[in-house]
Scaffold this motif. Structure first.
Motif, PDB file in Angstrom:
ATOM      1  N   GLN A   1      25.373  32.383  51.347  1.00  0.00           N
ATOM      2  CA  GLN A   1      26.388  31.561  50.703  1.00  0.00           C
ATOM      3  C   GLN A   1      27.488  32.485  50.214  1.00  0.00           C
ATOM      4  N   ARG A   2      28.679  31.943  50.109  1.00  0.00           N
ATOM      5  CA  ARG A   2      29.794  32.763  49.654  1.00  0.00           C
ATOM      6  C   ARG A   2      30.480  32.083  48.480  1.00  0.00           C
ATOM      7  N   LEU A   3      31.410  32.777  47.885  1.00  0.00           N
ATOM      8  CA  LEU A   3      32.236  32.229  46.819  1.00  0.00           C
ATOM      9  C   LEU A   3      33.634  32.058  47.400  1.00  0.00           C
ATOM     10  N   PRO A   4      34.094  30.816  47.603  1.00  0.00           N
ATOM     11  CA  PRO A   4      35.404  30.609  48.223  1.00  0.00           C
ATOM     12  C   PRO A   4      36.502  31.396  47.500  1.00  0.00           C
ATOM     13  N   GLY A   5      37.278  32.132  48.280  1.00  0.00           N
ATOM     14  CA  GLY A   5      38.355  32.945  47.721  1.00  0.00           C
ATOM     15  C   GLY A   5      37.885  34.282  47.196  1.00  0.00           C
ATOM     16  N   GLY A   6      36.590  34.562  47.306  1.00  0.00           N
ATOM     17  CA  GLY A   6      36.043  35.794  46.763  1.00  0.00           C
ATOM     18  C   GLY A   6      35.629  36.784  47.826  1.00  0.00           C
ATOM     19  N   ARG A   7      35.153  37.925  47.362  1.00  0.00           N
ATOM     20  CA  ARG A   7      34.617  38.944  48.262  1.00  0.00           C
ATOM     21  C   ARG A   7      33.305  39.466  47.684  1.00  0.00           C
ATOM     22  N   CYS A   8      32.381  39.816  48.566  1.00  0.00           N
ATOM     23  CA  CYS A   8      31.089  40.338  48.143  1.00  0.00           C
ATOM     24  C   CYS A   8      31.273  41.774  47.660  1.00  0.00           C
ATOM     25  N   VAL A   9      30.843  42.061  46.421  1.00  0.00           N
ATOM     26  CA  VAL A   9      31.008  43.406  45.870  1.00  0.00           C
ATOM     27  C   VAL A   9      29.683  44.124  45.666  1.00  0.00           C
TER      28      VAL A   9
ATOM     29  N   HIS B   1      36.963  40.522  28.043  1.00  0.00           N
ATOM     30  CA  HIS B   1      38.088  39.648  27.694  1.00  0.00           C
ATOM     31  C   HIS B   1      38.798  39.092  28.920  1.00  0.00           C
ATOM     32  N   ASP B   2      38.643  39.763  30.076  1.00  0.00           N
ATOM     33  CA  ASP B   2      39.337  39.309  31.281  1.00  0.00           C
ATOM     34  C   ASP B   2      38.401  39.028  32.457  1.00  0.00           C
ATOM     35  N   THR B   3      37.098  38.935  32.196  1.00  0.00           N
ATOM     36  CA  THR B   3      36.114  38.729  33.258  1.00  0.00           C
ATOM     37  C   THR B   3      35.089  37.691  32.839  1.00  0.00           C
ATOM     38  N   VAL B   4      34.870  36.697  33.721  1.00  0.00           N
ATOM     39  CA  VAL B   4      33.850  35.684  33.448  1.00  0.00           C
ATOM     40  C   VAL B   4      32.888  35.597  34.631  1.00  0.00           C
ATOM     41  N   VAL B   5      31.683  35.094  34.337  1.00  0.00           N
ATOM     42  CA  VAL B   5      30.679  34.838  35.363  1.00  0.00           C
ATOM     43  C   VAL B   5      30.422  33.343  35.397  1.00  0.00           C
ATOM     44  N   LEU B   6      30.485  32.747  36.585  1.00  0.00           N
ATOM     45  CA  LEU B   6      30.170  31.336  36.766  1.00  0.00           C
ATOM     46  C   LEU B   6      28.715  31.222  37.194  1.00  0.00           C
ATOM     47  N   SER B   7      28.003  30.248  36.617  1.00  0.00           N
ATOM     48  CA  SER B   7      26.599  30.061  36.987  1.00  0.00           C
ATOM     49  C   SER B   7      26.172  28.632  36.717  1.00  0.00           C
TER      50      SER B   7
ATOM     51  N   ARG C   1      40.662  24.374  40.883  1.00  0.00           N
ATOM     52  CA  ARG C   1      42.043  24.833  40.617  1.00  0.00           C
ATOM     53  C   ARG C   1      42.389  24.658  39.145  1.00  0.00           C
ATOM     54  N   ALA C   2      41.991  23.524  38.565  1.00  0.00           N
ATOM     55  CA  ALA C   2      42.258  23.283  37.139  1.00  0.00           C
ATOM     56  C   ALA C   2      41.527  24.308  36.279  1.00  0.00           C
ATOM     57  N   LEU C   3      40.273  24.593  36.630  1.00  0.00           N
ATOM     58  CA  LEU C   3      39.516  25.608  35.891  1.00  0.00           C
ATOM     59  C   LEU C   3      40.184  26.966  36.048  1.00  0.00           C
ATOM     60  N   GLY C   4      40.596  27.316  37.274  1.00  0.00           N
ATOM     61  CA  GLY C   4      41.273  28.591  37.506  1.00  0.00           C
ATOM     62  C   GLY C   4      42.542  28.720  36.687  1.00  0.00           C
ATOM     63  N   ALA C   5      43.319  27.645  36.607  1.00  0.00           N
ATOM     64  CA  ALA C   5      44.559  27.670  35.827  1.00  0.00           C
ATOM     65  C   ALA C   5      44.266  27.886  34.346  1.00  0.00           C
ATOM     66  N   GLU C   6      43.246  27.215  33.827  1.00  0.00           N
ATOM     67  CA  GLU C   6      42.904  27.384  32.409  1.00  0.00           C
ATOM     68  C   GLU C   6      42.368  28.779  32.125  1.00  0.00           C
ATOM     69  N   LEU C   7      41.537  29.298  33.018  1.00  0.00           N
ATOM     70  CA  LEU C   7      41.006  30.652  32.819  1.00  0.00           C
ATOM     71  C   LEU C   7      42.120  31.685  32.905  1.00  0.00           C
ATOM     72  N   LEU C   8      43.044  31.515  33.867  1.00  0.00           N
ATOM     73  CA  LEU C   8      44.167  32.439  33.994  1.00  0.00           C
ATOM     74  C   LEU C   8      45.017  32.413  32.724  1.00  0.00           C
ATOM     75  N   ALA C   9      45.270  31.229  32.183  1.00  0.00           N
ATOM     76  CA  ALA C   9      46.039  31.111  30.940  1.00  0.00           C
ATOM     77  C   ALA C   9      45.321  31.773  29.768  1.00  0.00           C
ATOM     78  N   ALA C  10      43.987  31.837  29.842  1.00  0.00           N
ATOM     79  CA  ALA C  10      43.198  32.473  28.782  1.00  0.00           C
ATOM     80  C   ALA C  10      43.075  33.981  28.987  1.00  0.00           C
TER      81      ALA C  10
ATOM     82  N   LEU D   1      41.495  36.478  40.315  1.00  0.00           N
ATOM     83  CA  LEU D   1      42.052  35.182  39.955  1.00  0.00           C
ATOM     84  C   LEU D   1      43.574  35.102  40.074  1.00  0.00           C
ATOM     85  N   PRO D   2      44.341  36.068  39.572  1.00  0.00           N
ATOM     86  CA  PRO D   2      45.800  35.952  39.732  1.00  0.00           C
ATOM     87  C   PRO D   2      46.222  35.856  41.201  1.00  0.00           C
ATOM     88  N   ALA D   3      45.584  36.655  42.070  1.00  0.00           N
ATOM     89  CA  ALA D   3      45.932  36.613  43.487  1.00  0.00           C
ATOM     90  C   ALA D   3      45.556  35.280  44.113  1.00  0.00           C
TER      91      ALA D   3
END
Length: 105
Positions: A75-83, A35-41, A53-62, A96-98
């Protein structure tokens, strides 16, 4: 019997102007893991920072708190960290909130 339905996969499209009436610049697939985690692909085309940013705002609201994406090594994910580093692909995560709080400054 009670049932529930969950939207598990969405397609997000970025448009030059009005959606459906202008040229499409890019798109990506959003898959809901929890419910609080999505995967982009499957991102294609050009997705601008404003689009993301618009997508982030909509996902955060959801209620999304974590965004994940598998990226080719190097390659990296901007704003992310490798886990989870892998041989050819690695899993990246965004808090996302941060990230949205930082980009609001």
């Amino acid at each position: 019997m009670s049932i529930s339905r969950e939207p598990l996969v969405e397609v997000v499209r970025a448009w030059e102007g009005e959606p459906g009436r202008s040229a499409r610049r890019g798109c990506l697939v959003v898959t809901w893991e929890f419910h609080d985690t999505v995967v982009l692909s499957a991102a294609t085309g050009v997705l601008t920072r404003a689009d993301l940013r618009a997508l982030g705002a909509e996902l955060l609201a959801a209620g999304v708190r974590t965004i994940r994406a598998w990226r080719c090594n190097g390659q990296r994910l901007p704003g992310g960290r490798c886990v989870l580093p892998g041989e050819t692909h690695s899993l990246w995560e965004i808090d996302l909130p941060a990230l949205m709080a930082r980009s609001a400054r």
